[in-house]
Design an enzyme around this catalytic site. Structure first.
Site, PDB file in Angstrom:
ATOM      1  N   CYS A   1      53.849  26.012  57.751  1.00 56.03           N
ATOM      2  CA  CYS A   1      54.419  25.473  56.452  1.00 56.03           C
ATOM      3  C   CYS A   1      55.423  26.266  55.591  1.00 56.03           C
ATOM      4  O   CYS A   1      56.114  25.908  55.028  1.00 56.03           O
ATOM      5  CB  CYS A   1      53.279  24.711  55.701  1.00 56.03           C
ATOM      6  SG  CYS A   1      52.064  26.065  55.117  1.00 56.03           S
TER       7      CYS A   1
ATOM      8  N   HIS B   1      54.968  44.062  61.653  1.00 59.85           N
ATOM      9  CA  HIS B   1      55.225  42.565  61.041  1.00 59.85           C
ATOM     10  C   HIS B   1      54.465  41.596  61.736  1.00 59.85           C
ATOM     11  O   HIS B   1      53.706  40.642  61.039  1.00 59.85           O
ATOM     12  CB  HIS B   1      56.882  42.092  61.183  1.00 59.85           C
ATOM     13  CG  HIS B   1      57.162  40.801  60.452  1.00 59.85           C
ATOM     14  ND1 HIS B   1      57.190  40.621  59.148  1.00 59.85           N
ATOM     15  CD2 HIS B   1      57.155  39.571  61.024  1.00 59.85           C
ATOM     16  CE1 HIS B   1      57.163  39.253  58.736  1.00 59.85           C
ATOM     17  NE2 HIS B   1      57.344  38.809  60.030  1.00 59.85           N
TER      18      HIS B   1
END
Lengths: 464, 275
Positions: free
Chosen positions: A54, A105
């Site tokens: 989301c 990351h």
């Protein structure tokens, strides 16, 4: 293969209206996107995983020819069906990382360090799903497969060792945890909802997830109470009757829109007299203005928490998680460096290992060809056994050098990562050169050797 | 040093390490500290059980003729009951108290035996009587159960205070749920109370057979036993019959332990074993 990631999230400059345009919210959209990416990358031997949550859309690509920032952006936009002409509008919002930073990351994202709610667990499921989708679509290969497995392992380690996922993440979560601290197991406990607003519904769902399976809903609008009760597998009661049910409730969630308090001390005292004194009552007042008189909390075995109390718990937990996240970040950086070092080592060691094995194989094949010429009377079954024996010896001889070369490369790569410029790379280069000399792998041996082998193996077999 | 003394020394070390590990876990919340604490508790119970068994073999009678021996037995029972609580309710928060108490009891016992307690062999004949053995075993086990009920009450009051005052809420999740400690405390009293009753009754049976010093009826320990019995009977009535809130019954358990320890330690002419 070098790794690169590009994408946007709540941490980048992209506002929500930009993020929602680039999200792949339905399984179908994700499947279509992976098909586009496979068509673009497969011919170049590239791999990819598309992560879409989301708050985050990221494309991880590993390709032999490291794509640049524009190429990565073009791939991502094409996957979403956005025209290349819009590239200029999107580039300022897309963040791009490569190599060890991209690995770090991914590890941070999977551990929840990049999540809006620090340390939340849902991201692990989302990364797993993205990886599984990519694997099913055939866009994962020898680089991304182990990398994503490693990301999940590192995330688990960070969460376990640093307690990253402990504590309350929201008001509802905090309320459920407090309820368990008061009642122990919530199985069979009765929850009474006063008001059918979104907050009380969320809190009730947290309590239901923790085991509370009897829900009563009282609301001024009875139809709304019925609708909410149905969605919670509970029972609607008339608002005017709620006082009667205080005696049977273990947990009360008050979130009415009333401009004044609706639960008063005498009501609660009367309810407590009707029930066993060993059964505590947990009152959660998440309404503003408050629904429960403050002095209700003074009644014995009644525990009253309002929205500020719960908010303070959530904030305290978040502060604690932020402290733990600092340690988790160090752990993840270390893991990302180690992974990158292993990958670099594999890149350095792989050609040499291939050469050593190829040379052994060539020697064996040459010997077998010569033997075939000398012993033409042997049956094919005998040749099959001789060849199997020769292959076993070939593998046995190549085993130790292969392991050693990989070890040298890994050690040197790790040392180079820990101390860049410390001479580890030179040391590795020297060792690899020595290995080439020992195995006689000087420049150009492959072409001469393969020509000889071809000539030798071209000797016709018996009967041919 | 005899075999039993060596095992006892090792179990003391395990009690101490277990108490420290579980205490540190309360503050630091590290899974390995919890695992270490539980492991030390199990090891301590095994070593201490071995020490008591070996002591029986060495002196050829039940292991509670001296204050040191009965303290050691009490320490072992506390540890066993704690392990039971762990298995049933995961009450590791009671560990620092339980294992710390066991360590202290054995330590005090070691100090008493060092100061020259009576040799055990002269009581062998007395201990052959079932009533005496039952009397001591049941009473010691009851006190062990009351000690752990005290720890549950203390945990209940602490948790209750935090939840009511909302001060130190970070501690709430480190402590067991209110309902759990309340039930655990009740169950321990439900075990301890019949044992104490059995201990008193078997003592009365033995006294009826004669041979006790004159005035045993007004002996401090005898009277105190009835007071302790009355306190725990009051707890059961308050909890089961009068519907008292747990916060009030918890104070009875706190007072009960103080009286139980006094019962254990008070000097008595009629109770030679506790001298």
């Amino acid at each position: 293969m070098p790794l690169r990631v590009t994408g946007l999230s709540h941490n980048t400059a992209a506002p929500v209206e930009v993020r929602e345009r680039l999200s792949f919210t339905t399984p179908r959209a994700l499947d279509d996107a992976l098909a586009v990416l496979r068509a673009a990358l497969a011919p170049r031997g590239g791999e990819c995983v598309l992560l879409s949550t989301c708050n985050r859309t990221e494309l991880y690509v590993a390709a032999p020819e490291d794509p640049d920032r524009e190429e990565m952006a073009a791939l991502l936009l094409a996957a979403r069906g956005i025209a290349p002409s819009e590239m200029g509008d999107w580039l300022p919002f897309l963040e791009d990382q490569a190599g060890c930073r991209a690995v770090e990351h991914l590890f941070r994202v999977t551990a929840g360090l990049e999540s809006m709610v620090l340390g939340e667990n849902d991201i692990v499921r989302q990364v797993k799903e993205a990886f599984a989708k990519a694997a099913n679509a055939g866009t994962c290969g020898p680089t991304l497969n182990p990398l994503f497995h490693e990301a999940l392992r590192v995330a688990k380690r960070a969460r376990t060792e640093m307690n990253l996922s402990h504590g309350a993440f929201s008001i509802g979560h905090a309320a459920a945890q407090l309820a368990e601290n008061i009642h122990g197991s919530l199985a069979g406990r009765t929850v009474l909802l006063l008001g059918a607003g979104a907050m009380s519904e969320t809190t009730a769902r947290h309590l239901a997830a923790a085991g509370a399976n009897q829900v009563l809903v009282a609301n001024r609008t009875y139809d709304r109470a019925v609708a909410l009760a149905e969605s919670l597998n509970g029972r609607a009661i008339h608002y005017d009757d709620f006082v009667k049910y205080l005696a049977v409730a273990d947990i009360v969630i008050a979130s009415t829109a009333a401009p004044h308090t609706v639960v008063h001390r005498p009501m609660v005292e009367a309810a407590m007299r009707e029930r066993s004194r060993r059964r505590p009552l947990f009152l959660i007042d998440i309404a503003v203005p408050r629904d429960v008189d403050a002095d209700v909390g003074e009644v014995g075995e009644v525990f009253l928490f309002n929205i500020d109390d719960l908010g303070a718990i959530v904030e305290e937990e978040a502060a604690e998680r932020r402290r733990r996240a600092v340690k988790a970040e160090a752990l993840i950086r270390e893991e990302a460096l180690a992974w990158s070092a292993r990958m670099r080592a594999a890149l350095v060691a792989a050609p040499l290992v291939r050469s050593v094995r190829a040379k052994h194989h060539a020697i064996v094949q040459e010997g077998l060809a010569r033997l075939r010429a000398e012993l033409p009377h042997l049956a094919e079954a005998d040749w099959a056994r001789i060849e199997a024996f020769a292959t076993a010896i070939e593998n046995r001889i190549a085993h130790d050098p292969t392991i050693k070369i990989k070890e040298y490369a890994e050690r040197a790569a790790a040392a180079a990562s820990a101390m860049p410029g410390g001479g580890a790379a030179d040391d590795l280069e020297a060792k690899m050169r020595t290995a080439r000399e020992i195995f006689g792998l000087e420049e150009g041996w492959e072409s001469g050797q393969s020509a000889a082998t071809t000539a030798a193996t071209a000797t016709p077999r018996r009967g041919e | 040093m005899s075999g039993s003394a060596t095992l006892l020394g090792l179990s003391m070390l395990c009690y101490l390490l277990g108490a420290v590990s579980l205490g540190a876990n309360l503050f630091l919340r590290r899974p390995w500290l919890l695992a270490a604490g539980r492991t030390f508790a199990v090891l301590a119970a095994l070593l201490h059980g071995g020490a008591i068994g070996l002591r029986c073999v060495e002196v050829r009678h039940a292991p509670f003729t001296t204050p040191a021996e009965s303290l050691s037995l009490l320490a072992w029972i506390v540890c066993l009951l704690y392990l039971g609580m762990e298995a049933l309710w995961r009450l590791s928060a009671a560990g620092p108290f339980a294992l710390g108490l066991s360590f202290l009891l054995v330590l005090i016992g070691a100090g008493l035996s060092g100061a020259g307690g009576p040799p055990g062999s002269q009581y062998a004949e007395l201990l052959a009587e079932r009533a005496i053995s039952l009397h001591i075993l049941a009473t010691v086990a009851a006190i062990g159960a009351f000690a752990l009920a005290f720890s549950c009450a203390a945990l209940y009051l602490t948790q209750h205070h935090i939840l009511k005052s909302k001060n130190g809420l970070a501690w709430v999740k480190r402590l067991p749920p209110l309902a759990t400690v309340e039930s655990a405390g009740f169950l321990l009293v439900a075990i301890g109370f019949p044992l104490l009753t059995l201990g008193i009754l078997s003592g009365l049976v033995r006294a009826g057979e004669g041979g006790l010093p004159p005035g045993w009826q007004t002996d401090g320990k005898t009277l105190l036993a009835f007071v302790v019995w009355g306190v725990y009977a009051a707890y059961l009535v308050a909890r089961l019959g009068l519907n008292w809130p747990p916060v009030r019954t918890a104070y009875i358990l706190i007072a009960g332990l103080a009286l139980s320890l006094l019962l254990f330690l008070v000097p008595s002419a009629a109770h030679q074993f506790a001298r």
